[in-house]
Design an enzyme around this catalytic site. Structure first.
Site, PDB file in Angstrom:
ATOM      1  N   ILE A  34      -8.670  -6.789  -8.239  1.00 45.98           N
ATOM      2  CA  ILE A  34      -9.425  -7.142  -7.520  1.00 45.98           C
ATOM      3  C   ILE A  34     -10.777  -6.381  -7.506  1.00 45.98           C
ATOM      4  O   ILE A  34     -12.077  -7.007  -7.424  1.00 45.98           O
ATOM      5  CB  ILE A  34      -9.259  -7.551  -6.105  1.00 45.98           C
ATOM      6  CG1 ILE A  34     -10.086  -8.405  -5.511  1.00 45.98           C
ATOM      7  CG2 ILE A  34      -9.150  -6.188  -5.429  1.00 45.98           C
ATOM      8  CD1 ILE A  34      -9.370  -8.927  -4.017  1.00 45.98           C
ATOM      9  N   ASN A  95       0.731   4.600 -10.153  1.00 44.12           N
ATOM     10  CA  ASN A  95       0.609   5.593  -8.849  1.00 44.12           C
ATOM     11  C   ASN A  95       1.738   5.543  -8.244  1.00 44.12           C
ATOM     12  O   ASN A  95       2.385   4.393  -7.922  1.00 44.12           O
ATOM     13  CB  ASN A  95      -0.662   5.404  -8.256  1.00 44.12           C
ATOM     14  CG  ASN A  95      -1.895   5.458  -9.041  1.00 44.12           C
ATOM     15  OD1 ASN A  95      -2.087   6.496  -9.695  1.00 44.12           O
ATOM     16  ND2 ASN A  95      -2.919   4.498  -8.978  1.00 44.12           N
ATOM     17  N   GLU A 103      -1.561   2.861  -3.388  1.00 50.41           N
ATOM     18  CA  GLU A 103      -2.201   2.101  -1.949  1.00 50.41           C
ATOM     19  C   GLU A 103      -1.250   1.046  -1.776  1.00 50.41           C
ATOM     20  O   GLU A 103      -0.971   0.644  -0.532  1.00 50.41           O
ATOM     21  CB  GLU A 103      -3.627   1.982  -2.283  1.00 50.41           C
ATOM     22  CG  GLU A 103      -4.422   3.021  -2.247  1.00 50.41           C
ATOM     23  CD  GLU A 103      -6.163   2.566  -2.966  1.00 50.41           C
ATOM     24  OE1 GLU A 103      -6.101   1.328  -2.813  1.00 50.41           O
ATOM     25  OE2 GLU A 103      -6.599   3.372  -2.936  1.00 50.41           O
ATOM     26  N   VAL A 104      -0.729   0.194  -2.567  1.00 51.16           N
ATOM     27  CA  VAL A 104       0.003  -0.822  -2.537  1.00 51.16           C
ATOM     28  C   VAL A 104       1.545  -0.577  -2.564  1.00 51.16           C
ATOM     29  O   VAL A 104       1.971  -0.218  -3.823  1.00 51.16           O
ATOM     30  CB  VAL A 104      -0.735  -2.113  -3.280  1.00 51.16           C
ATOM     31  CG1 VAL A 104       0.606  -3.347  -3.141  1.00 51.16           C
ATOM     32  CG2 VAL A 104      -1.952  -2.369  -3.036  1.00 51.16           C
ATOM     33  N   HIS A 108       3.413  -1.265  -9.228  1.00 55.17           N
ATOM     34  CA  HIS A 108       2.479  -1.979 -10.156  1.00 55.17           C
ATOM     35  C   HIS A 108       2.107  -1.205 -11.328  1.00 55.17           C
ATOM     36  O   HIS A 108       1.553  -0.016 -11.217  1.00 55.17           O
ATOM     37  CB  HIS A 108       1.200  -2.612  -9.427  1.00 55.17           C
ATOM     38  CG  HIS A 108       0.599  -1.639  -8.655  1.00 55.17           C
ATOM     39  ND1 HIS A 108       1.185  -1.111  -7.222  1.00 55.17           N
ATOM     40  CD2 HIS A 108      -0.575  -0.846  -8.556  1.00 55.17           C
ATOM     41  CE1 HIS A 108       0.368  -0.351  -6.655  1.00 55.17           C
ATOM     42  NE2 HIS A 108      -0.515  -0.067  -7.423  1.00 55.17           N
ATOM     43  N   HIS A 110      -0.958  -0.420 -13.835  1.00 51.90           N
ATOM     44  CA  HIS A 110      -2.247  -0.598 -14.181  1.00 51.90           C
ATOM     45  C   HIS A 110      -2.440  -0.748 -15.711  1.00 51.90           C
ATOM     46  O   HIS A 110      -1.750   0.021 -16.534  1.00 51.90           O
ATOM     47  CB  HIS A 110      -3.341   0.359 -13.642  1.00 51.90           C
ATOM     48  CG  HIS A 110      -3.470   0.617 -12.243  1.00 51.90           C
ATOM     49  ND1 HIS A 110      -4.175   0.071 -11.426  1.00 51.90           N
ATOM     50  CD2 HIS A 110      -2.290   1.291 -11.412  1.00 51.90           C
ATOM     51  CE1 HIS A 110      -4.078   0.243 -10.031  1.00 51.90           C
ATOM     52  NE2 HIS A 110      -2.916   1.093 -10.135  1.00 51.90           N
TER      53      HIS A 110
HETATM   54  P1  AMP Z   1      -2.681   1.750  -6.325  1.00 46.66           P
HETATM   55  O1  AMP Z   1      -3.691   2.636  -5.742  1.00 46.66           O
HETATM   56  O2  AMP Z   1      -2.194   2.277  -7.603  1.00 46.66           O
HETATM   57  O3  AMP Z   1      -1.691   1.321  -5.168  1.00 46.66           O
HETATM   58  O4  AMP Z   1      -3.372   0.367  -6.494  1.00 46.66           O
HETATM   59  C1  AMP Z   1      -3.700  -0.748  -6.027  1.00 46.66           C
HETATM   60  C2  AMP Z   1      -4.630  -1.786  -6.763  1.00 46.66           C
HETATM   61  O5  AMP Z   1      -4.521  -2.981  -6.248  1.00 46.66           O
HETATM   62  C3  AMP Z   1      -6.181  -1.203  -6.523  1.00 46.66           C
HETATM   63  O6  AMP Z   1      -6.581  -1.000  -7.889  1.00 46.66           O
HETATM   64  C4  AMP Z   1      -6.914  -2.445  -6.025  1.00 46.66           C
HETATM   65  O7  AMP Z   1      -8.065  -2.697  -6.470  1.00 46.66           O
HETATM   66  C5  AMP Z   1      -5.614  -3.550  -6.403  1.00 46.66           C
HETATM   67  N1  AMP Z   1      -5.668  -4.757  -5.475  1.00 46.66           N
HETATM   68  C6  AMP Z   1      -5.470  -4.576  -3.939  1.00 46.66           C
HETATM   69  N2  AMP Z   1      -5.502  -5.780  -3.298  1.00 46.66           N
HETATM   70  C7  AMP Z   1      -5.753  -6.649  -4.827  1.00 46.66           C
HETATM   71  C8  AMP Z   1      -5.535  -8.165  -4.679  1.00 46.66           C
HETATM   72  N3  AMP Z   1      -5.472  -8.872  -3.393  1.00 46.66           N
HETATM   73  N4  AMP Z   1      -5.686  -8.652  -5.847  1.00 46.66           N
HETATM   74  C9  AMP Z   1      -5.756  -7.915  -6.986  1.00 46.66           C
HETATM   75  N5  AMP Z   1      -5.646  -6.561  -6.921  1.00 46.66           N
HETATM   76  C10 AMP Z   1      -5.753  -5.836  -5.720  1.00 46.66           C
END
Ligand code: AMP
Length: 122
Positions: A34, A95, A103-104, A108, A110
């Protein structure tokens, strides 16, 4: 390490919030980030409930592990950054946890590409 079923990627997997889908199969879902950090910035996530790479590497089945790695290769080709094409190449990173800047809390990968992605760590 307990999995939060309300994290944003879990909601995307359940179809509760939309994503710009790139690819989906039995093992993975891939969609555009996003907030892209490079010209091309995709995310590849396993369908199973794994908090991060530690969790996945210790609990996922062999099929899930190969499915995720193959999924990353498939997505790289689909979005045109695979090294098999001239001018291709990309960076994939994960990460993990607090120091890793995750963060999430759903694993995942990247994928960054579409341009030179620069130094590995800043
Ligand atoms: P990380 O810091 O490795 O956890 O990366 C989380 C990634 O998720 C970040 O690059 C955000 O921009 C991305 N992200 C968060 N919410 C969404 C969403 N709803 N759709 C797509 N990407 C997202």
């Amino acid at each position: 390490m307990s999995y939060d079923k309300n994290n944003i990627f879990a909601k995307i997997l359940r179809g509760e919030i939309p994503c710009k889908k790139i690819y989906e199969d039995e093992f993975v879902l891939a969609f555009h980030d996003i907030n892209p950090q490079k010209k091309v910035h995709a995310l590849v996530i396993p369908k199973g409930e794994y908090v991060n790479l530690d969790d996945f590497s210790s609990k996922a089945s062999e099929k899930e592990i190969s499915g995720l790695i193959r999924g990353i290769g498939t997505v790289a080709k689909k979005i045109g950054v695979s090294d098999v094409v001239k001018g291709g190449g990309y960076r994939s990173l994960v990460n993990v946890g607090e120091n890793g800047g995750q963060e999430v809390p759903h694993l995942h990968f990247h994928i960054f590409g579409g341009e030179k992605v620069g130094k590995m760590v800043s």
